[in-house]
Scaffold this motif. Structure first.
Motif, mmCIF file in Angstrom:
data_model
loop_
_atom_site.group_PDB
_atom_site.id
_atom_site.type_symbol
_atom_site.label_atom_id
_atom_site.label_comp_id
_atom_site.label_asym_id
_atom_site.label_seq_id
_atom_site.Cartn_x
_atom_site.Cartn_y
_atom_site.Cartn_z
ATOM 1 N N GLU A 158 0.841 -1.126 0.119
ATOM 2 C CA GLU A 158 -0.023 0.131 0.001
ATOM 3 C C GLU A 158 0.843 1.131 -0.149
ATOM 4 O OE1 GLU A 158 -3.631 -2.316 2.263
ATOM 5 O OE2 GLU A 158 -2.530 -0.854 3.491
ATOM 6 N N ILE A 159 1.799 1.083 0.662
ATOM 7 C CA ILE A 159 3.047 2.404 0.789
ATOM 8 C C ILE A 159 3.803 2.644 -0.472
ATOM 9 C CG2 ILE A 159 4.999 2.996 1.807
ATOM 10 C CD1 ILE A 159 3.816 1.821 4.476
ATOM 11 N N ASN A 160 3.909 1.322 -1.117
ATOM 12 C CA ASN A 160 4.612 1.616 -2.440
ATOM 13 C C ASN A 160 4.361 0.227 -3.213
ATOM 14 O OD1 ASN A 160 6.218 1.762 -4.629
ATOM 15 N ND2 ASN A 160 8.033 2.535 -3.664
ATOM 16 N N PRO A 161 3.356 0.400 -4.235
ATOM 17 C CA PRO A 161 3.072 -0.802 -4.975
ATOM 18 C C PRO A 161 4.279 -1.410 -5.862
ATOM 19 C CG PRO A 161 1.520 1.179 -5.387
ATOM 20 C CD PRO A 161 2.908 1.620 -4.639
ATOM 21 N N GLU A 162 5.354 -0.656 -5.738
ATOM 22 C CA GLU A 162 6.481 -1.212 -6.518
ATOM 23 C C GLU A 162 7.358 -2.105 -5.748
ATOM 24 O OE1 GLU A 162 7.712 -0.196 -9.836
ATOM 25 O OE2 GLU A 162 5.705 0.112 -9.786
ATOM 26 N N PHE A 163 7.000 -2.150 -4.173
ATOM 27 C CA PHE A 163 7.936 -2.974 -3.327
ATOM 28 C C PHE A 163 7.784 -4.436 -3.798
ATOM 29 C CE2 PHE A 163 7.835 -0.358 0.920
ATOM 30 C CZ PHE A 163 8.617 0.619 0.462
ATOM 31 N N LYS A 164 8.850 -5.222 -3.707
ATOM 32 C CA LYS A 164 8.780 -6.443 -3.690
ATOM 33 C C LYS A 164 9.250 -7.310 -2.412
ATOM 34 C CE LYS A 164 8.280 -6.893 -8.218
ATOM 35 N NZ LYS A 164 6.738 -6.919 -8.381
ATOM 36 N N ILE A 165 8.436 -7.806 -1.785
ATOM 37 C CA ILE A 165 8.603 -8.267 -0.623
ATOM 38 C C ILE A 165 8.668 -9.648 -0.313
ATOM 39 C CG2 ILE A 165 7.889 -7.836 2.074
ATOM 40 C CD1 ILE A 165 6.117 -5.500 1.021
ATOM 41 N N GLY A 166 9.929 -10.153 0.143
ATOM 42 C CA GLY A 166 9.970 -11.543 0.261
ATOM 43 C C GLY A 166 9.851 -12.323 1.479
ATOM 44 N N MET A 167 9.666 -13.699 1.401
ATOM 45 C CA MET A 167 10.065 -14.414 2.917
ATOM 46 C C MET A 167 11.594 -14.919 2.488
ATOM 47 S SD MET A 167 10.170 -18.120 2.150
ATOM 48 C CE MET A 167 9.882 -18.638 4.066
ATOM 49 N N MET A 168 12.001 -15.463 3.816
ATOM 50 C CA MET A 168 13.452 -15.860 3.783
ATOM 51 C C MET A 168 13.584 -17.017 4.633
ATOM 52 S SD MET A 168 16.720 -16.269 4.100
ATOM 53 C CE MET A 168 18.340 -15.953 4.692
ATOM 54 N N MET A 169 14.099 -18.081 3.919
ATOM 55 C CA MET A 169 14.094 -19.445 4.721
ATOM 56 C C MET A 169 15.932 -19.990 4.597
ATOM 57 S SD MET A 169 12.173 -22.074 2.513
ATOM 58 C CE MET A 169 11.950 -23.390 3.706
ATOM 59 N N MET A 170 16.067 -20.793 5.481
ATOM 60 C CA MET A 170 17.544 -21.429 5.455
ATOM 61 C C MET A 170 16.923 -22.897 4.679
ATOM 62 S SD MET A 170 18.896 -24.585 7.052
ATOM 63 C CE MET A 170 17.925 -24.520 8.596
ATOM 64 N N TYR A 171 17.513 -23.097 3.499
ATOM 65 C CA TYR A 171 17.080 -24.424 2.764
ATOM 66 C C TYR A 171 18.250 -25.452 2.850
ATOM 67 C CZ TYR A 171 14.660 -27.571 -0.315
ATOM 68 O OH TYR A 171 13.767 -28.656 -0.683
ATOM 69 N N PRO A 172 18.214 -26.635 3.463
ATOM 70 C CA PRO A 172 19.147 -27.549 3.635
ATOM 71 C C PRO A 172 18.535 -28.607 2.869
ATOM 72 C CG PRO A 172 17.723 -27.830 5.624
ATOM 73 C CD PRO A 172 17.253 -26.754 5.022
ATOM 74 N N THR A 173 19.135 -28.863 1.634
ATOM 75 C CA THR A 173 18.538 -30.035 0.781
ATOM 76 C C THR A 173 18.955 -31.176 1.555
ATOM 77 O OG1 THR A 173 18.933 -28.787 -1.347
ATOM 78 C CG2 THR A 173 19.074 -31.311 -1.417
ATOM 79 N N PHE A 174 18.103 -32.212 1.558
ATOM 80 C CA PHE A 174 17.976 -33.438 2.623
ATOM 81 C C PHE A 174 18.067 -34.783 1.485
ATOM 82 C CE2 PHE A 174 16.870 -31.201 6.309
ATOM 83 C CZ PHE A 174 17.498 -31.991 7.615
ATOM 84 N N TYR A 175 18.973 -35.517 1.702
ATOM 85 C CA TYR A 175 18.923 -36.620 1.028
ATOM 86 C C TYR A 175 18.852 -37.777 1.901
ATOM 87 C CZ TYR A 175 22.025 -34.190 -2.170
ATOM 88 O OH TYR A 175 22.515 -33.234 -2.915
ATOM 89 N N GLY A 176 17.815 -38.995 1.634
ATOM 90 C CA GLY A 176 17.663 -40.290 2.175
ATOM 91 C C GLY A 176 19.015 -40.872 2.483
ATOM 92 N N GLU A 177 19.195 -41.484 3.352
ATOM 93 C CA GLU A 177 20.730 -42.089 3.342
ATOM 94 C C GLU A 177 21.080 -43.097 2.316
ATOM 95 O OE1 GLU A 177 21.723 -44.308 7.102
ATOM 96 O OE2 GLU A 177 23.829 -43.653 6.780
ATOM 97 N N THR A 178 19.759 -44.015 2.232
ATOM 98 C CA THR A 178 19.657 -44.902 1.370
ATOM 99 C C THR A 178 18.329 -45.119 0.603
ATOM 100 O OG1 THR A 178 18.624 -46.540 2.769
ATOM 101 C CG2 THR A 178 21.041 -46.369 2.980
ATOM 102 N N CYS A 179 18.417 -45.976 -0.240
ATOM 103 C CA CYS A 179 16.844 -46.058 -0.912
ATOM 104 C C CYS A 179 16.039 -46.784 -0.334
ATOM 105 C CB CYS A 179 16.979 -46.457 -2.246
ATOM 106 S SG CYS A 179 18.100 -48.178 -2.552
ATOM 107 N N LYS A 180 16.242 -47.073 0.985
ATOM 108 C CA LYS A 180 15.382 -47.743 1.914
ATOM 109 C C LYS A 180 14.269 -46.756 2.223
ATOM 110 C CE LYS A 180 15.682 -49.714 6.531
ATOM 111 N NZ LYS A 180 16.081 -49.507 7.802
ATOM 112 N N PRO A 181 12.754 -47.387 1.802
ATOM 113 C CA PRO A 181 11.819 -46.161 1.993
ATOM 114 C C PRO A 181 11.803 -45.682 3.321
ATOM 115 C CG PRO A 181 11.037 -48.396 1.090
ATOM 116 C CD PRO A 181 12.546 -48.617 1.391
#
Ligand code: BG6
Length: 469
Positions: free
Chosen positions: A221-244
């Motif tokens: 509302e104050i400035n329609p040009e603003f781009k306002i984001g969220m910010m997260m820490m993203y740690p990609t996770f792998y499963g240790e094996t193909c064990k479900p």
């Protein structure tokens, strides 16, 4: 050319890790001012106020407060298109609940933004990066209290209005999902003995979600040009094996992070989030007005930090190592930094794909980098080829995500383009910069700035828009 014209190349810092001047020109004390120095493997202690005889490295940082002109000139020399920094809340509202802002604090950021704009560098502002005014913790119990929403919004309104013609890019809270791991660091929130940890963290996070959503709406509302984001820490996770069971663990780990981004990107809690409350015995104070606010305040983009990947295992007896904010299970296919963070550029490509595919909003890598010990040679030069190698591989992976996977990427701001105080340990010897700062773990040194080998390298990368690595 792989990356779009206007790609936001730059660097990222947080006020409390670089500004110093912790009690200058009317600034109030923040939670970051109560963090004692530590070292690798030992969590930093938070004291109740300042305790004599303890060392608080954030008090002086690298004294960016008095060196910003010199530092910004160096960023400009590297060709930065943007610079991510945060505004210290307690510099503007020393107690958090003050009726009027501290003019001196506002002036400081005016000067910083003007200096950046002089060189054509776009400021990218994190509104709250791990520093809550200490008085809000003492007097209101920090984000346990719904009143925090209004204090935060008063802060936002003040800076949105003041800087509306100087700043276009904003982020509401740094790494909001780290609330789940380190609530004291992110929100000044200490879990009391016997409390349901999930209940406390999820309630406080709910208030932050509402505050963030209302801030997004107000900002537009104050400035329609603003781009306002969220910010997260993203740690990609792998499963240790193909064990479900291992894959299920990996899914659960990532879902814990999506708990946060889902609300901020979609505007509501998912069924999975609601199921987690049931499982954990969590009952939240959520009003109809909150539900409406969340819907109306979804973010414009997703910013994230990425340093290392992680492994999820259904076994208990796994070998562990360190990682950003979360201890990691060892991955035999990866090398690690001096601090045990496992180096994985492909994990960044996966992160970009996962986030973009899930939300279909532009993504922004606002932290990435290698914390390493640098050696200053006799002639003053620093050959940080290890840092160049790390960044090169990650930029390559990010380009693949754009070119081959079609990810809409806004920019790249590696962490700590100038050495600064480590968030996790308070050390200075854990350096990320292209610019070296003469200061050690005990606060000794001249604070003199000098260029590392990576300085010229990054300059070339930016000049070629990532074509020359
Ligand atoms: C991020 C934080 O998670 O990690 C930064 O947003 C922090 O504040 C960065 O500095 C690197 O962590 P560290 O512990 O090496 O400083």
């Amino acid at each position: 050319m792989t990356l779009k014209k206007g790609f936001l190349w730059g660097g990222a810092v947080a006020a409390n890790q670089c500004e110093g001047a912790w009690n200058v020109d009317g600034k109030g004390m923040s939670t970051a001012d109560c963090m004692v120095a530590s070292h690798h493997g030992v969590q930093r202690e938070f004291t109740d106020g300042i305790v004599e005889g303890k060392y608080y490295p954030n008090h002086e940082g690298i004294d960016f407060y008095h060196h910003y002109k010199e530092d910004i000139a160096l960023f400009a020399e590297m060709g930065f298109k943007c610079f991510r920094l945060s505004i210290a809340w307690s510099r503007i509202f020393p107690n958090g609940d003050d009726e009027t802002p501290n003019e001196k604090g506002l002036e400081f950021y005016d000067h910083v933004f003007d200096e950046l704009l002089k060189y054509g560098i776009e400021p990218v502002v994190t509104i709250s990066h791990y520093e809550t005014p200490y008085a809000l913790v003492k007097n209101y119990g920090t984000w346990r209290n719904r009143k925090m929403i209004d204090f935060y919004l008063r802060f936002c309104e003040t800076i949105f209005k003041r800087y509306k013609d100087k700043v276009k890019y904003w982020m509401t809270f740094n790494e909001i999902n780290v609330n789940g791991f380190h609530p004291e660091m992110t929100m000044g929130l200490r879990i009391k003995e016997g409390e349901n940890r999930n209940q406390v963290i999820k309630q406080a996070s709910h208030y932050e979600f509402v505050a963030s959503a209302k801030a997004v709406k107000m900002g537009h509302e104050i400035n329609p040009e603003f781009k306002i984001g969220m910010m997260m820490m993203y740690p990609t996770f792998y499963g240790e094996t193909c064990k479900p069971e291992d894959q299920l663990c990996a899914m659960e780990q990532v879902d814990k992070q999506y708990y946060f981004s889902d609300v901020q990107c979609r505007g509501y809690y998912s069924n999975k989030a609601k199921a987690s409350w049931k499982k954990e015995g969590v009952v939240l104070d959520i009003t109809d007005e909150d539900v409406k606010a969340l819907k109306e305040g979804t973010v414009d983009y997703i910013a994230f930090s990425y340093y290392n990947s992680n492994v999820a295992s259904s076994r208990d007896d796994v070998e562990c190592t360190d990682g950003n904010m979360v201890n990691a299970v060892k991955n035999p296919y990866l090398k690690a930094s001096d601090w045990g963070w496992q180096i994985d550029p492909i994990g960044l490509r996966i992160a970009l794909n996962n986030l973009y595919d899930r939300y279909q909003k532009p993504v922004f890598i606002v932290e990435n980098g290698l914390g390493a010990k640098d050696i200053v040679k006799e002639d003053g030069s620093i050959d940080d080829d290890y840092r160049i190698d790390y960044l090169k591989a990650h930029i390559q992976a990010m380009k693949e995500a754009v070119e081959e996977d079609g990810v809409d990427l806004m920019g790249y701001t590696p962490w700590g383009p100038i050495d600064l105080v480590s968030c996790g340990t308070g050390e200075m010897q854990k350096r990320y910069g292209f610019i070296y700062v003469d200061r050690d773990d005990l606060g000794r040194g001249t604070l003199k700035r000098s260029k590392k080998k990576s300085f010229e390298w990054y300059k070339k990368v930016i000049a070629s828009n990532g074509e020359e690595l």
